[in-house]
Design a protein around this motif. Sequence first.
Motif, PDB file in Angstrom:
ATOM      1  N   PHE A   1       0.326   4.161  -3.072  1.00 29.03           N
ATOM      2  CA  PHE A   1      -0.549   5.576  -2.067  1.00 29.03           C
ATOM      3  C   PHE A   1       1.228   6.241  -1.118  1.00 29.03           C
ATOM      4  O   PHE A   1       0.800   7.560  -1.236  1.00 29.03           O
ATOM      5  CB  PHE A   1      -1.281   5.022  -1.455  1.00 29.03           C
ATOM      6  CG  PHE A   1      -2.809   4.139  -1.519  1.00 29.03           C
ATOM      7  CD1 PHE A   1      -3.518   5.383  -2.606  1.00 29.03           C
ATOM      8  CD2 PHE A   1      -2.788   3.370  -1.307  1.00 29.03           C
ATOM      9  CE1 PHE A   1      -4.452   4.510  -3.114  1.00 29.03           C
ATOM     10  CE2 PHE A   1      -3.630   2.462  -1.660  1.00 29.03           C
ATOM     11  CZ  PHE A   1      -4.604   2.925  -2.416  1.00 29.03           C
ATOM     12  N   GLU A   2       2.014   6.098  -1.637  1.00 34.42           N
ATOM     13  CA  GLU A   2       3.243   6.768  -0.657  1.00 34.42           C
ATOM     14  C   GLU A   2       4.141   6.781  -1.917  1.00 34.42           C
ATOM     15  O   GLU A   2       5.257   6.506  -1.347  1.00 34.42           O
ATOM     16  CB  GLU A   2       3.132   6.639   0.720  1.00 34.42           C
ATOM     17  CG  GLU A   2       2.314   7.340   1.745  1.00 34.42           C
ATOM     18  CD  GLU A   2       3.319   7.156   3.158  1.00 34.42           C
ATOM     19  OE1 GLU A   2       3.807   7.038   2.955  1.00 34.42           O
ATOM     20  OE2 GLU A   2       1.981   7.227   3.263  1.00 34.42           O
ATOM     21  N   THR A   3       3.993   6.223  -3.401  1.00 32.88           N
ATOM     22  CA  THR A   3       5.459   6.089  -4.007  1.00 32.88           C
ATOM     23  C   THR A   3       6.153   6.793  -3.843  1.00 32.88           C
ATOM     24  O   THR A   3       6.285   7.699  -4.333  1.00 32.88           O
ATOM     25  CB  THR A   3       4.793   5.709  -5.663  1.00 32.88           C
ATOM     26  OG1 THR A   3       3.528   5.110  -5.736  1.00 32.88           O
ATOM     27  CG2 THR A   3       5.639   5.243  -6.652  1.00 32.88           C
ATOM     28  N   ASP A   4       7.935   6.148  -3.873  1.00 32.48           N
ATOM     29  CA  ASP A   4       8.872   7.299  -3.849  1.00 32.48           C
ATOM     30  C   ASP A   4       9.948   7.325  -4.943  1.00 32.48           C
ATOM     31  O   ASP A   4       9.838   6.568  -6.184  1.00 32.48           O
ATOM     32  CB  ASP A   4      10.007   6.231  -2.181  1.00 32.48           C
ATOM     33  CG  ASP A   4      10.556   6.985  -2.141  1.00 32.48           C
ATOM     34  OD1 ASP A   4      10.646   8.660  -2.462  1.00 32.48           O
ATOM     35  OD2 ASP A   4      11.864   7.293  -1.273  1.00 32.48           O
ATOM     36  N   TYR A   5      10.922   8.607  -4.924  1.00 34.04           N
ATOM     37  CA  TYR A   5      11.674   8.043  -5.868  1.00 34.04           C
ATOM     38  C   TYR A   5      11.098   8.421  -7.507  1.00 34.04           C
ATOM     39  O   TYR A   5      11.634   7.603  -8.361  1.00 34.04           O
ATOM     40  CB  TYR A   5      12.475   7.027  -5.778  1.00 34.04           C
ATOM     41  CG  TYR A   5      13.750   6.988  -6.502  1.00 34.04           C
ATOM     42  CD1 TYR A   5      14.480   8.647  -6.327  1.00 34.04           C
ATOM     43  CD2 TYR A   5      14.768   5.550  -6.126  1.00 34.04           C
ATOM     44  CE1 TYR A   5      15.539   8.217  -6.938  1.00 34.04           C
ATOM     45  CE2 TYR A   5      16.585   6.356  -6.398  1.00 34.04           C
ATOM     46  CZ  TYR A   5      16.642   6.734  -6.823  1.00 34.04           C
ATOM     47  OH  TYR A   5      17.858   7.491  -7.321  1.00 34.04           O
ATOM     48  N   ALA A   6      10.461   9.556  -7.616  1.00 36.74           N
ATOM     49  CA  ALA A   6       9.650   9.357  -8.642  1.00 36.74           C
ATOM     50  C   ALA A   6      10.703  10.438 -10.068  1.00 36.74           C
ATOM     51  O   ALA A   6      10.275  10.515 -11.347  1.00 36.74           O
ATOM     52  CB  ALA A   6       8.935  10.115  -8.255  1.00 36.74           C
ATOM     53  N   TYR A   7      11.963  10.487  -9.841  1.00 38.63           N
ATOM     54  CA  TYR A   7      12.436  11.088 -10.525  1.00 38.63           C
ATOM     55  C   TYR A   7      14.244  10.848 -10.544  1.00 38.63           C
ATOM     56  O   TYR A   7      14.433  11.166  -9.074  1.00 38.63           O
ATOM     57  CB  TYR A   7      12.476  12.552 -10.394  1.00 38.63           C
ATOM     58  CG  TYR A   7      13.279  13.260 -11.236  1.00 38.63           C
ATOM     59  CD1 TYR A   7      13.745  12.773 -11.697  1.00 38.63           C
ATOM     60  CD2 TYR A   7      14.553  14.685 -10.743  1.00 38.63           C
ATOM     61  CE1 TYR A   7      15.060  13.772 -13.068  1.00 38.63           C
ATOM     62  CE2 TYR A   7      15.352  15.541 -11.538  1.00 38.63           C
ATOM     63  CZ  TYR A   7      15.375  15.316 -12.993  1.00 38.63           C
ATOM     64  OH  TYR A   7      16.000  15.679 -13.605  1.00 38.63           O
TER      65      TYR A   7
ATOM     66  N   THR B   1       0.526  -1.370   0.253  1.00 38.11           N
ATOM     67  CA  THR B   1       0.037  -0.191  -0.494  1.00 38.11           C
ATOM     68  C   THR B   1       0.630   1.399   0.218  1.00 38.11           C
ATOM     69  O   THR B   1       1.403   1.975  -0.766  1.00 38.11           O
ATOM     70  CB  THR B   1      -1.095  -0.024   1.269  1.00 38.11           C
ATOM     71  OG1 THR B   1      -0.361  -0.104   2.441  1.00 38.11           O
ATOM     72  CG2 THR B   1      -1.729  -0.830   1.353  1.00 38.11           C
ATOM     73  N   THR B   2       1.850   1.503   0.690  1.00 38.73           N
ATOM     74  CA  THR B   2       2.536   2.547   0.483  1.00 38.73           C
ATOM     75  C   THR B   2       3.278   2.439  -0.856  1.00 38.73           C
ATOM     76  O   THR B   2       4.027   3.710  -1.554  1.00 38.73           O
ATOM     77  CB  THR B   2       4.199   2.042   1.532  1.00 38.73           C
ATOM     78  OG1 THR B   2       3.341   2.108   2.588  1.00 38.73           O
ATOM     79  CG2 THR B   2       5.128   3.507   1.551  1.00 38.73           C
ATOM     80  N   LEU B   3       3.786   1.712  -1.423  1.00 41.10           N
ATOM     81  CA  LEU B   3       4.193   1.755  -3.156  1.00 41.10           C
ATOM     82  C   LEU B   3       2.781   2.711  -3.964  1.00 41.10           C
ATOM     83  O   LEU B   3       3.460   3.083  -4.795  1.00 41.10           O
ATOM     84  CB  LEU B   3       3.994   0.146  -3.435  1.00 41.10           C
ATOM     85  CG  LEU B   3       4.446   0.482  -5.252  1.00 41.10           C
ATOM     86  CD1 LEU B   3       5.608   0.916  -5.966  1.00 41.10           C
ATOM     87  CD2 LEU B   3       4.151  -1.064  -5.924  1.00 41.10           C
TER      88      LEU B   3
END
Length: 469
Positions: A328-334, A324-326
């Motif tokens: 709704f709080e997806t990280d490292y988008a750039y 669920t963290t992946l």
Amino acid sequence: MGQKPLVARAQRWVWGLAAVAALCCLATVLVFAPGFLSPDSLDQLRQAQGKAPLTDWHPPVLSLAWRALIALTGSVTSMLVLQSAVLWGALWVLARCVWELTRSRGGSLAVLGVGLAPFVLNFAGVVWKDVHAAFALLAACAVAFTGLLLRNSSPRPALRWGLLWLGVLFLAYAILVRKNAVVAAVPVFVMLVLALWGRPGRRTWVTCTAALVAGLAVPAAAISLFAAPLQTKQGAQIMLDDLVHVLSVEELRSADVPPALRDRLVASARECERAGALSDAYWACYQRPADGLRGDSGAITSLWLREMGGHVPGYLQYRLLLFTTLLFETDYAYKAGITPNDLGIEVAHPRLEDALGTYVKGMIEDLPWLFRGWFWLTAALVLAIRPGRGLFAMPVRALGISSAAYILGYLPIMPATDFRYVYWPALACTLGLLLLWLGRGRTAPPPAAPGATAGRTLPVHQPADAGGQ
């Protein structure tokens, strides 16, 4: 006589699309030169240059391909050029096929525009296995669309099998470079076969599947036999995450493992709790010995097998929390630029890098849902369940299934919550949504009857099945 000007204009549009794709490819190379590199990328570059031993922690096929490119060109940038060419080459083939099938100038340009979307361009020049897998899958889709286009002319069996092998080559590379990409590759493989044969017989399915297995097994065996990468036991990294986040410190302190490993597990659990590290314990919290996980992997695997059966609720809760963290709080988008390194490699054009960062990070702030896993999982499920009945219904459904399977496949094995784990679904679903829109109102032709042969008269869009039953 009236048809000739129309054909000439159509050909000019195809070459115009090629020119736009070539310019976009050149711009991508200039912006990202010599390729944006993370610590993972730099590790693979050292292996490619022979400055570090070849290992299987990262896919050896990428390092070996990079080594061959450097030997051929003498330039580290060659990998960036290759992956940019694959991206824009695949998009051009798809755009051309869309133009030929729909005669929509706007639609064909929109296909090229997929490569300029902020959630695609953000990683387009980053040398990562996730990016390579995504572009290889996209190239396989381009081969499948070529098959769809050629079905009008009932191509010769040799051409059809040649296209199959080309698609298999891309699919095999995607799996070799990212092992869990197999769940995404299977629907694309099915799309490839259906695109080439329409309604393939049993023998055709068996032969095509054998080609895929051979295309995967032969290079994997060759790499293992001749390159002999050092075995690092990376799989234990996932089990380590489960152990230090599911078991309590007291349970770890009494674990039946060697004392040195027991101390490392206890210290890792405490450090992860102190730092708030939900995942990636090996890098964030683990006191890594000199041999990494090679010495500990056997004991970690045995402990995981013994303990997880008695901690099923805790295990499921931890994995669901991470997933669920992946979403709704997806990280490292750039990934910005190049991580400081001892190789003397720096970004070639810092101002272009700043411009890209402004574009991508601005879109992250303005449209954050485009960089969240939940959005792309929702889009994937919609495409898989409701692909419409238009011209592109079959590839739309395949792209949706491929994307959904790829995201859901991370549930038990996800090491972190980075956006790169939904990079292929973002690319595939964008293409799928566009095809769904372009195909509306255009009825797909019926597939060929099984057992049809090239020597018989076939209706339009109904190819022969060279494999028969």
